[in-house]
Design a protein around this motif. Sequence first.
Motif, PDB file in Angstrom:
ATOM      1  N   ALA A  87       0.927  -1.156  -0.191  1.00 26.11           N
ATOM      2  CA  ALA A  87      -0.011   0.031  -0.059  1.00 26.11           C
ATOM      3  C   ALA A  87       0.963   1.266  -0.030  1.00 26.11           C
ATOM      4  N   VAL A  88       2.060   1.206   0.634  1.00 28.09           N
ATOM      5  CA  VAL A  88       2.944   2.472   0.831  1.00 28.09           C
ATOM      6  C   VAL A  88       3.496   2.618  -0.516  1.00 28.09           C
ATOM      7  N   LEU A  89       4.074   1.551  -1.213  1.00 28.68           N
ATOM      8  CA  LEU A  89       4.579   1.676  -2.406  1.00 28.68           C
ATOM      9  C   LEU A  89       3.631   2.298  -3.764  1.00 28.68           C
ATOM     10  N   ILE A  90       2.441   1.695  -3.383  1.00 25.51           N
ATOM     11  CA  ILE A  90       1.478   2.082  -4.298  1.00 25.51           C
ATOM     12  C   ILE A  90       1.150   3.815  -4.149  1.00 25.51           C
ATOM     13  N   GLY A  91       0.947   3.906  -2.765  1.00 24.72           N
ATOM     14  CA  GLY A  91       0.603   5.359  -2.631  1.00 24.72           C
ATOM     15  C   GLY A  91       1.632   6.216  -3.123  1.00 24.72           C
ATOM     16  N   ALA A  92       3.012   5.813  -2.949  1.00 22.98           N
ATOM     17  CA  ALA A  92       4.124   6.785  -3.363  1.00 22.98           C
ATOM     18  C   ALA A  92       3.912   6.918  -4.812  1.00 22.98           C
ATOM     19  N   ALA A  93       3.751   5.831  -5.571  1.00 24.25           N
ATOM     20  CA  ALA A  93       3.824   5.781  -6.834  1.00 24.25           C
ATOM     21  C   ALA A  93       2.745   6.701  -7.553  1.00 24.25           C
ATOM     22  N   VAL A  94       1.452   6.709  -6.886  1.00 22.28           N
ATOM     23  CA  VAL A  94       0.240   7.529  -7.291  1.00 22.28           C
ATOM     24  C   VAL A  94       0.725   8.894  -6.876  1.00 22.28           C
ATOM     25  N   VAL A  95       1.355   9.297  -5.937  1.00 20.85           N
ATOM     26  CA  VAL A  95       1.645  10.593  -5.600  1.00 20.85           C
ATOM     27  C   VAL A  95       2.570  11.330  -6.592  1.00 20.85           C
ATOM     28  N   CYS A  96       3.709  10.267  -7.022  1.00 23.75           N
ATOM     29  CA  CYS A  96       4.585  10.594  -8.285  1.00 23.75           C
ATOM     30  C   CYS A  96       3.905  10.819  -9.667  1.00 23.75           C
ATOM     31  N   VAL A  97       2.908  10.100  -9.741  1.00 25.26           N
ATOM     32  CA  VAL A  97       2.197   9.985 -11.126  1.00 25.26           C
ATOM     33  C   VAL A  97       1.588  11.348 -11.018  1.00 25.26           C
ATOM     34  N   ALA A  98       0.718  11.609 -10.113  1.00 21.54           N
ATOM     35  CA  ALA A  98      -0.312  12.683  -9.997  1.00 21.54           C
ATOM     36  C   ALA A  98       0.645  14.016  -9.947  1.00 21.54           C
ATOM     37  N   ALA A  99       1.800  13.855  -9.242  1.00 22.62           N
ATOM     38  CA  ALA A  99       2.571  15.341  -9.366  1.00 22.62           C
ATOM     39  C   ALA A  99       3.115  15.597 -10.701  1.00 22.62           C
ATOM     40  N   ALA A 100       3.559  14.543 -11.307  1.00 19.32           N
ATOM     41  CA  ALA A 100       3.990  14.665 -12.903  1.00 19.32           C
ATOM     42  C   ALA A 100       2.824  15.141 -13.681  1.00 19.32           C
ATOM     43  N   GLY A 101       1.794  14.298 -13.438  1.00 16.84           N
ATOM     44  CA  GLY A 101       0.757  14.989 -14.310  1.00 16.84           C
ATOM     45  C   GLY A 101       0.228  16.399 -14.130  1.00 16.84           C
ATOM     46  N   ALA A 102       0.416  16.825 -12.862  1.00 17.46           N
ATOM     47  CA  ALA A 102       0.153  18.065 -12.370  1.00 17.46           C
ATOM     48  C   ALA A 102       0.963  19.241 -13.070  1.00 17.46           C
ATOM     49  N   ALA A 103       2.249  18.644 -13.035  1.00 18.78           N
ATOM     50  CA  ALA A 103       3.249  19.559 -13.431  1.00 18.78           C
ATOM     51  C   ALA A 103       3.348  20.051 -15.030  1.00 18.78           C
TER      52      ALA A 103
END
Length: 326
Positions: free
Chosen positions: A165-181
């Motif tokens: 769950a932690v690894l997936i959460g971190a991946a989701v945060v990275c992808v969401a941040a990259a999408g926002a950027a």
Amino acid sequence: MTAVLDTTPEHSAAATPDPVPASWAARAGAMLVDTLPGAGVVATAALLALATPADDAMRWVFTAVGALALFAMAVNRLVLPHAIGWTLGRALFGLRVAHRSGSPVGVVRLAVRELAHLLDTLALGVGWLWPLWDRRRRTFADLVLRTEVHRVVAPNRDMRRLVAAVLIGAAVVCVAAAGAAYAVVYRQERAVDEARAQIEEQGPRIVEQMLSYSVDTMDEDFDRARQLTTDGYRPQLTAQQQALRSGQATSNEYWAVASAVLTNPPVTPDRAAMLLAMQGQRGTNPEDLRFITATVRVEFERSAQGQWQVAGLTVLKKPMMSEAGQ
């Protein structure tokens, strides 16, 4: 006859087994679980913050996300081992950091141990490999702080699910941040491209209208020129117009023969600069008509209504006049 039997037990007390040093593979796995998610989020947030324009609020959002990830890593590596005895990775692999004597390790020693891991890295990475041949499976940081990593019974919970769950959460945060950027940077680049195209098209016409006037329609022409300027530049233009009124005014007509949008300062969605080569004619009587050439640098700003206005005009090459027919 009374028989006396020797009933001394083989072990008068249960012997405490020596702690088993953790394997290098288990330590490496625990380290990756503890650091990889947070490091991924921090690196992603830092890169996106640098790529985002300084005046964009998203830059502060990315900075805050990176700071929160660093804080979570510090809590996991320094506070949780002292509070509950585990980090996320060590709980998954069944490891625990202890003093060489076997006593628990406090927050301060854990913090210094994390800093001491720099020795493992600065020694060309040899310190991280030292447990492969050290009898107690210690890194250089462990040797300095007199700590060891032991194998222990893992906590009674499904740590694999929690780690996933932690690894997936971190991946989701990275992808969401990259999408926002990407959305922010793309929006910024698109706005800059639109601003450059607008200035290329409108800039020369704006300057032509601001500099051209006729004696017969001077009031209307001067009023139109003032509307093409910003509040900051308008007083300077008004003073120039007043000077023309007080002298012997004559008609002036300008047109741009060449123009280029400048890259220094860089174009923004609301600001741009342009270099223009101007030609024109002064006077109305064909016998007194004079031709004019000049080079000017013009700063433009977008108004609140979305209209481009002249924010400054600098004459780089003073007007040169020649009589008609020469």
